[in-house]
Design an enzyme around this catalytic site. Structure first.
Site, PDB file in Angstrom:
ATOM      1  N   GLU A  65       0.825  -1.211   0.000  1.00 10.96           N
ATOM      2  CA  GLU A  65       0.000   0.000   0.000  1.00 10.96           C
ATOM      3  C   GLU A  65       0.860   1.262   0.000  1.00 10.96           C
ATOM      4  O   GLU A  65       0.548   2.243  -0.675  1.00 10.96           O
ATOM      5  CB  GLU A  65      -0.952  -0.001   1.201  1.00 10.96           C
ATOM      6  N   ARG A  82       0.569   3.848  -3.141  1.00 11.93           N
ATOM      7  CA  ARG A  82      -0.044   5.138  -2.816  1.00 11.93           C
ATOM      8  C   ARG A  82       0.999   6.234  -2.626  1.00 11.93           C
ATOM      9  O   ARG A  82       0.874   7.321  -3.203  1.00 11.93           O
ATOM     10  CB  ARG A  82      -0.900   5.012  -1.551  1.00 11.93           C
ATOM     11  N   ASP A 101      -4.959  -9.744  -8.313  1.00 12.39           N
ATOM     12  CA  ASP A 101      -5.251  -8.838  -9.426  1.00 12.39           C
ATOM     13  C   ASP A 101      -4.081  -8.064 -10.022  1.00 12.39           C
ATOM     14  O   ASP A 101      -3.706  -8.228 -11.181  1.00 12.39           O
ATOM     15  CB  ASP A 101      -6.369  -7.870  -9.027  1.00 12.39           C
ATOM     16  N   GLU A 122     -12.720   0.502  -9.602  1.00  8.96           N
ATOM     17  CA  GLU A 122     -12.350  -0.458 -10.648  1.00  8.96           C
ATOM     18  C   GLU A 122     -13.309  -0.478 -11.838  1.00  8.96           C
ATOM     19  O   GLU A 122     -12.881  -0.624 -12.988  1.00  8.96           O
ATOM     20  CB  GLU A 122     -12.225  -1.862 -10.049  1.00  8.96           C
ATOM     21  N   THR A 171      -1.339   0.917 -10.252  1.00 11.41           N
ATOM     22  CA  THR A 171      -2.604   0.346  -9.806  1.00 11.41           C
ATOM     23  C   THR A 171      -3.378   1.283  -8.878  1.00 11.41           C
ATOM     24  O   THR A 171      -4.519   1.006  -8.538  1.00 11.41           O
ATOM     25  CB  THR A 171      -2.372  -1.024  -9.134  1.00 11.41           C
TER      26      THR A 171
END
Length: 642
Positions: free
Chosen positions: A267, A271, A400, A534, A620
């Site tokens: 994360e 981010r 994913d 998404e 992503t």
């Protein structure tokens, strides 16, 4: 799969499953006044001085070691024993005048007495000051230390050629209706940012109903301003430059990674490092690059495992890593350790240090050597043994973005990283064979493989795959570009149905295709919507590649539903049940709402020359990073780029 609250259900995002529950971390309030604490410290120092004064050994009984004297202690070494220290000491100059030692000892006593008197005087002066004056002095000292650390960490990075940055700005759409819709998305961004600025500034996220800061365990126990870092490039793209400068100023002055805090490597990478790198490329402001490199150095200890597969979490101060307690047999997660490549390649490019590139390439090489059941990558890999954990494969949570980054590694390398493209093509073919099915009602969905059985369930997170298939259509094997573009369109349609079949016209977290129920959530704990991007992400990619107006229409439906049902006076909140006409709020404004959901909506109603896909690749978390053409990359000598 039942997952403990606030732990990763997903490779791409960490959903707060106990909706509305937060774990705010408060600094303990010291109940002792600073003056009393200072008095305690001074008392201890004075006691130490008195102890040293009264308990000095007497020179008539002992010889003392004093570097100020010519008489020194020399280890007694017996050369016949191989030069080992026998534990005794010989004294050189032992016969010198004892009078000299007494003089030196008296001088030392006098010095201690003087230091003691000086300390008493300083203590008296300190205790005359008010609480505010003492606080100010403490803060001044802290600021000095912080400035010194900042200077130490802000070493200039080597200059590198700037990639060809095309499409940072774009003209307004000529169509009045499209322009008005884009302006509405921009207004929603302002509402989300302004309320975070007012009620959660510096905190990781916002509780828009309680109007206070919010955080989850993925960010540790520190206020790292996740929303600020995540939102920067969206602000810049939307032309909200005053707000962008606010965020930049906070990052420059307050973003500190030398904290005793355990964070999610994945994360924080997507981010923070992704957000800082994107902000640097868009604005050219050096502070973002410097901060990204500082943070990356703090993540590197996570790779100190027997296999080189990183831990899921790492303490930014100690460098100690560990995995999520619920993950299969202490495993690392495919989507987490497989979603580092884009950012780490850019780090090596900007610093000239191959360590980042080597870390992610080592992961790739290890995965290539491993057997894959049915050609599929299981979601769990043990970082100690290098063996797969539970045989569970998903293109949604836990898996994913691993597949996404294989494709995007190829795109980001100016299509020279053919190794990544081959891995992507092999994986997609296996996914088609084993995971993709059509429902009785004709909806194409991607199920999950669990121990030899296909579960006919699809998560909201899996809906990104429609955009991925479209993005990877060009360059696919056997001239199947048309096939993969069509597959992307079918996934987009299925995910739109998951929205359209709810009361709020917002998609649930997961939906099934069993019996007569299709694209509908069955369990109560799968009916929530937490501002996820998404589905809108896939709409945007499909719009870019087809210009079919239905994708803009579907995106606008979603934007209106978010504005109607998720907007509150203090920002935007997720909802707990998309099938209820009066849903409860979870009271969390996720940082990815500003980073992704609103950015993809804004791009959906913008011209194609804004961040064109030939020049930019989105990580992503929707942070755009430029394509590294071979003419200006230091990585072109690596085999993967030949």
């Amino acid at each position: 799969m039942t997952t403990p609250a606030l732990l990763p259900l997903s490779g791409r995002r960490i959903p707060p499953l106990n909706l509305g529950t937060s774990f705010p971390h408060h600094r303990a309030t010291l109940r002792l006044s600073e003056k009393f604490i200072l008095l305690l410290i001074l008392s201890a120092f004075i006691t130490l001085c008195f102890g040293a004064f009264f308990f000095l050994p007497d020179s008539s009984k002992h010889k003392r070691f004093d570097l100020g004297l010519e008489d020194v202690l020399i280890p007694h070494v017996d050369t016949s024993k191989g030069g080992k220290n026998l534990g005794g000491y010989l004294i050189h100059g032992q016969g010198r005048d004892e009078h000299r030692h007494r003089e030196e000892e008296e001088r030392l006593r006098s010095k201690i007495r003087a230091d003691h008197e000086k300390a008493l005087e300083e203590a008296k002066e300190k205790l005359k000051k008010s609480r505010d004056e003492i606080r100010a002095e403490i803060q001044t000292e802290k600021n000095k230390v912080a400035q010194e650390m900042k200077k130490k960490d802000s070493k200039p990075l080597p200059p590198v050629p700037v990639p060809n940055l095309i499409g940072i700005n774009s003209a307004d759409p000529t169509d009045k209706d499209i322009r008005e819709k884009r302006d509405k998305i921009k207004e929603m961004m302002k509402h989300a940012w302004d309320n975070y600025r007012q009620y959660g500034w510096g905190h990781n996220e916002l509780k828009p109903i309680a109007r206070k800061g919010h955080s989850t365990n993925i960010f540790g126990n520190s206020q790292m301003g996740a929303t600020i870092v995540d939102a920067l490039d969206t602000l810049y793209i939307m032309g909200l430059h005053d707000e962008f400068r606010e965020g930049q100023d906070w990052i420059d002055k307050h973003l500190d990674f030398s904290v005793n805090s355990e964070v999610s490597v994945f994360e924080v990478n997507i981010r923070f490092i992704g957000g800082l790198l994107a902000a640097y490329y868009l604005s050219g402001q050096e502070v973002f690059k410097i901060k990204a490199v500082q943070l990356a150095g703090k993540l590197l200890p996570a790779f100190n495992t027997p296999t080189g597969i990183p831990w899921a979490m790492v303490n930014l101060k100690s460098g100690v890593g560990r995995n999520w307690g619920w993950a299969s047999a202490g495993s690392s997660i495919l989507a987490e350790f497989g979603t580092l490549h884009m950012e780490f390649v850019h780090l090596s490019y900007l610093t000239g240090d191959p360590v980042y590139y080597n870390k992610v390439m080592h992961i790739r090489k290890l995965l290539q050597k491993m057997d894959r059941p049915n050609g599929l990558y299981p979601n769990y890999l043990n970082p100690r043994t290098g063996r797969w954990g539970q045989h569970h494969t998903s293109v949604g949570g836990l898996g994913d973005s691993f597949y996404e980054y294989l494709l995007k590694a190829w795109l980001m390398s100016d299509k020279m990283d053919t190794e990544a493209r081959k891995m992507y093509d092999d994986a997609v073919e296996a996914i088609e064979r084993h995971l993709i099915r059509k429902s009785n009602g004709g909806l194409t969905f991607i199920g999950e493989w669990k121990n030899g059985h296909l579960e006919r369930k699809m998560g909201h997170l899996t809906c990104f795959a429609g955009g991925m298939f479209a993005l990877g259509a060009d360059g696919s094997r056997d001239d199947k570009a048309g096939h993969y573009l069509q597959l992307g369109a079918e996934i987009a349609h299925t995910c739109h149905e998951s929205y359209d079949r709810t009361t709020l016209k917002l998609g649930p977290e997961a939906f099934k295709f069993d019996g007569g129920l299709e694209a509908v959530a069955v369990r109560q704990n799968e009916k929530y919507y937490i501002l996820r991007p998404e589905v809108i992400e896939t709409y945007w990619y499909m719009w870019r590649f087809t210009h079919d107006p239905k994708y803009r229409q579907w995106g606008w439906e979603a934007a209106q539903a978010i504005d109607k049902y998720c907007r509150v006076s203090g920002g935007f909140s997720g909802v707990k049940d998309v099938y209820s006409s009066s849903p409860a709020y979870d009271d969390v404004q996720q940082s990815f709402f500003l980073a992704e959901t609103l950015k993809y909506l804004y791009l959906l109603f913008s011209n194609d020359d804004l961040l064109p896909l030939d020049n930019w690749v989105f990580n992503t978390e929707a942070h755009p990073l430029p394509v590294l053409h071979l003419a200006n990359t230091t990585l072109s000598g690596n085999p993967a780029y030949r």
